[in-house]
Scaffold this motif. Structure first.
Motif, mmCIF file in Angstrom:
data_model
loop_
_atom_site.group_PDB
_atom_site.id
_atom_site.type_symbol
_atom_site.label_atom_id
_atom_site.label_comp_id
_atom_site.label_asym_id
_atom_site.label_seq_id
_atom_site.Cartn_x
_atom_site.Cartn_y
_atom_site.Cartn_z
ATOM 1 N N THR A 107 0.857 -1.179 0.000
ATOM 2 C CA THR A 107 0.000 0.000 0.000
ATOM 3 C C THR A 107 0.892 1.228 0.000
ATOM 4 O O THR A 107 1.880 1.279 0.732
ATOM 5 C CB THR A 107 -0.909 0.030 1.247
ATOM 6 O OG1 THR A 107 -1.759 -1.113 1.245
ATOM 7 C CG2 THR A 107 -1.760 1.293 1.278
ATOM 8 N N VAL B 242 1.127 5.404 0.526
ATOM 9 C CA VAL B 242 0.569 6.671 0.987
ATOM 10 C C VAL B 242 1.368 7.785 0.330
ATOM 11 O O VAL B 242 2.596 7.821 0.460
ATOM 12 C CB VAL B 242 0.651 6.810 2.521
ATOM 13 C CG1 VAL B 242 -0.013 8.108 2.972
ATOM 14 C CG2 VAL B 242 0.036 5.613 3.217
ATOM 15 N N TYR C 135 -0.794 -3.314 11.475
ATOM 16 C CA TYR C 135 -0.668 -1.873 11.267
ATOM 17 C C TYR C 135 0.797 -1.473 11.149
ATOM 18 O O TYR C 135 1.708 -2.198 11.560
ATOM 19 C CB TYR C 135 -1.314 -1.092 12.414
ATOM 20 C CG TYR C 135 -0.535 -1.152 13.719
ATOM 21 C CD1 TYR C 135 0.472 -0.231 14.001
ATOM 22 C CD2 TYR C 135 -0.805 -2.139 14.662
ATOM 23 C CE1 TYR C 135 1.193 -0.295 15.180
ATOM 24 C CE2 TYR C 135 -0.095 -2.201 15.846
ATOM 25 C CZ TYR C 135 0.908 -1.266 16.098
ATOM 26 O OH TYR C 135 1.624 -1.341 17.269
ATOM 27 N N GLN D 240 -1.015 6.310 11.540
ATOM 28 C CA GLN D 240 -1.087 4.854 11.602
ATOM 29 C C GLN D 240 -1.964 4.363 10.460
ATOM 30 O O GLN D 240 -3.043 4.902 10.206
ATOM 31 C CB GLN D 240 -1.662 4.389 12.935
ATOM 32 C CG GLN D 240 -1.651 2.865 13.095
ATOM 33 C CD GLN D 240 -2.064 2.432 14.494
ATOM 34 O OE1 GLN D 240 -3.206 2.066 14.724
ATOM 35 N NE2 GLN D 240 -1.106 2.478 15.423
ATOM 36 N N VAL D 241 -1.485 3.329 9.779
ATOM 37 C CA VAL D 241 -2.210 2.725 8.660
ATOM 38 C C VAL D 241 -2.386 1.243 8.957
ATOM 39 O O VAL D 241 -1.414 0.561 9.299
ATOM 40 C CB VAL D 241 -1.447 2.905 7.338
ATOM 41 C CG1 VAL D 241 -2.223 2.278 6.178
ATOM 42 C CG2 VAL D 241 -1.184 4.381 7.061
ATOM 43 N N TRP E 20 -6.999 4.432 8.506
ATOM 44 C CA TRP E 20 -5.848 5.306 8.737
ATOM 45 C C TRP E 20 -6.239 6.409 9.711
ATOM 46 O O TRP E 20 -7.400 6.804 9.788
ATOM 47 C CB TRP E 20 -5.332 5.917 7.437
ATOM 48 C CG TRP E 20 -6.316 6.808 6.734
ATOM 49 C CD1 TRP E 20 -7.234 6.443 5.792
ATOM 50 C CD2 TRP E 20 -6.508 8.224 6.936
ATOM 51 N NE1 TRP E 20 -7.979 7.530 5.391
ATOM 52 C CE2 TRP E 20 -7.554 8.629 6.068
ATOM 53 C CE3 TRP E 20 -5.903 9.169 7.762
ATOM 54 C CZ2 TRP E 20 -7.998 9.956 6.013
ATOM 55 C CZ3 TRP E 20 -6.347 10.488 7.700
ATOM 56 C CH2 TRP E 20 -7.375 10.868 6.838
ATOM 57 N N PHE F 39 -4.227 7.390 -0.919
ATOM 58 C CA PHE F 39 -3.752 6.008 -0.858
ATOM 59 C C PHE F 39 -3.871 5.362 -2.219
ATOM 60 O O PHE F 39 -4.834 5.599 -2.958
ATOM 61 C CB PHE F 39 -4.582 5.189 0.146
ATOM 62 C CG PHE F 39 -4.306 5.510 1.580
ATOM 63 C CD1 PHE F 39 -3.499 4.679 2.344
ATOM 64 C CD2 PHE F 39 -4.844 6.643 2.171
ATOM 65 C CE1 PHE F 39 -3.247 4.971 3.671
ATOM 66 C CE2 PHE F 39 -4.593 6.948 3.490
ATOM 67 C CZ PHE F 39 -3.796 6.104 4.250
ATOM 68 N N ASN G 263 -3.827 1.472 -3.473
ATOM 69 C CA ASN G 263 -3.827 0.116 -2.932
ATOM 70 C C ASN G 263 -4.476 -0.837 -3.933
ATOM 71 O O ASN G 263 -5.672 -0.738 -4.208
ATOM 72 C CB ASN G 263 -4.603 0.091 -1.610
ATOM 73 C CG ASN G 263 -4.566 -1.261 -0.934
ATOM 74 O OD1 ASN G 263 -3.500 -1.770 -0.593
ATOM 75 N ND2 ASN G 263 -5.731 -1.857 -0.727
ATOM 76 N N SER H 279 -8.875 11.169 10.249
ATOM 77 C CA SER H 279 -8.872 9.711 10.073
ATOM 78 C C SER H 279 -9.863 9.326 8.976
ATOM 79 O O SER H 279 -10.677 10.142 8.533
ATOM 80 C CB SER H 279 -9.238 9.000 11.376
ATOM 81 O OG SER H 279 -10.558 9.344 11.778
ATOM 82 N N THR I 173 -10.886 5.788 5.968
ATOM 83 C CA THR I 173 -10.646 4.448 5.433
ATOM 84 C C THR I 173 -10.163 4.546 3.999
ATOM 85 O O THR I 173 -10.355 5.560 3.324
ATOM 86 C CB THR I 173 -11.914 3.590 5.478
ATOM 87 O OG1 THR I 173 -12.938 4.208 4.670
ATOM 88 C CG2 THR I 173 -12.435 3.448 6.912
ATOM 89 N N TYR I 174 -9.511 3.480 3.542
ATOM 90 C CA TYR I 174 -9.109 3.393 2.130
ATOM 91 C C TYR I 174 -9.506 2.037 1.601
ATOM 92 O O TYR I 174 -9.681 1.077 2.364
ATOM 93 C CB TYR I 174 -7.609 3.663 1.975
ATOM 94 C CG TYR I 174 -6.708 2.596 2.567
ATOM 95 C CD1 TYR I 174 -6.246 1.531 1.797
ATOM 96 C CD2 TYR I 174 -6.312 2.664 3.912
ATOM 97 C CE1 TYR I 174 -5.417 0.554 2.347
ATOM 98 C CE2 TYR I 174 -5.483 1.705 4.455
ATOM 99 C CZ TYR I 174 -5.037 0.648 3.665
ATOM 100 O OH TYR I 174 -4.226 -0.317 4.212
#
Length: 222
Positions: A35, A37, A133, A159-160, A166, A183, A185, A218, A220-221
Motif C-alpha cells: 500500500t 501513501v 498496522y 497509523q495505517v 488510517w 492512498f 492500494n 482519520s 478508510t481506504y
C-alpha cells in the motif's frame, strides 16, 4: 518490489524524470501486498505573482505553477512524497521528488530562470508496526530556491492498518500550496485529505501563512 527515484537521463527534461517517478510510484503500489501513501503539494495555477519582498525576483515577475487540479495521475507538482508499505515484512520505503521552480517576466511571459530545490528534507519512513498496522512519519519540506524565506512545510505521524483504516496521530502543515494526501492500494486510489492554499503571502514567510492542524484526521481506504 524495490524502487528508487530515477535520475534525469541524457537529453531528458526534469519534467520527464518526474513523470517516470510517478509511473514507478504507481507500479510499486500495484504490487501484491503493498500500500502506498502519497502526500503531494502543487500550485493549481499556471503562474502566480512573485511577492514584492523576500525573493530574488519580486514585483514584475511570476513563479511557474503546476496548472492542475487534485489529479493523482499528474506528473506536475511542487513536492511528491510516498511511503510504500510492504505488509508481509512491515518494511516502509520512502521516495520523494521536487518539481523545478521557474521564473517568468510578468509582462512578456519570457522564462527568466529555473532552479530545483533540494529534496533532502522530504522523508517518509516507518516508526513501528504491529500484527496489522504500521506507524509512519512523513516530513514534507522544500524551500523555494529563489526565496530566502517561506517554504512548503509539513509533517505528520500516522497509523495505517492493512484492513483499510488510517488515522493521523499528530502533525500539521503550512497552508501553501495545495496539499493532497491519498492512498494507492491494489489499483484503487482513495483520497484522504485535500486542502487549498490560503494565499501567496506564504511565499514571504511562515508568520503570514496559516498553520493547519491535522491531528485527529482519520478515515478508510479501499
Amino acid at each position: 518490489m524495490k524502487i528508487t527515484v530515477p535520475q534525469t537521463k541524457a537529453g531528458e527534461e526534469k519534467a520527464d524524470t518526474l513523470g517516470r517517478y510517478a509511473d514507478i510510484r504507481s507500479s510499486a503500489a500495484a504490487a501484491e501486498g503493498e500500500t502506498t501513501v502519497t502526500w503531494e503539494t502543487f500550485i493549481p495555477q499556471a503562474k502566480v505573482d512573485a511577492p514584492p519582498i523576500g525573493c530574488e525576483y519580486g514585483s514584475g515577475y511570476q513563479f511557474g505553477g503546476d496548472n492542475r487540479s487534485y489529479d493523482w495521475t499528474s506528473s506536475r507538482f511542487r513536492t511528491a512524497l510516498s511511503a510504500v508499505i510492504d505488509w508481509e515484512t512491515k518494511d516502509v520505503g520512502g521516495y520523494g521528488a521536487v518539481g523545478a521552480t521557474t521564473v517568468y517576466n510578468a509582462k512578456t511571459g519570457a522564462l527568466v530562470a529555473t532552479k530545483t530545490a533540494s529534496d533532502n528534507n522530504l522523508k517518509a519512513y516507518g516508526l513501528g508496526s504491529g500484527s496489522n498496522y504500521v506507524d509512519l512519519r512523513l516530513v514534507n519540506h522544500a524551500a523555494n530556491p529563489f526565496c530566502s524565506v517561506g517554504a512548503i512545510d509539513g509533517a505528520i505521524t500516522m497509523q495505517v492498518t492493512q484492513s483499510g483504516n488510517w488515522s493521523i496521530r499528530s502533525g500539521n502543515h503550512r497552508q501553501m500550496p495545495n496539499h493532497h494526501i491519498y492512498f494507492y492500494n491494489g489499483g484503487t486510489v482513495t483520497d484522504a485529505y485535500k486542502r487549498d492554499y490560503a494565499n501567496t503571502l506564504c511565499l514571504i514567510g511562515s508568520a503570514v501563512c496559516p498553520l493547519v492542524d491535522l491531528t485527529g484526521f482519520s478515515g478508510t481506504y479501499q
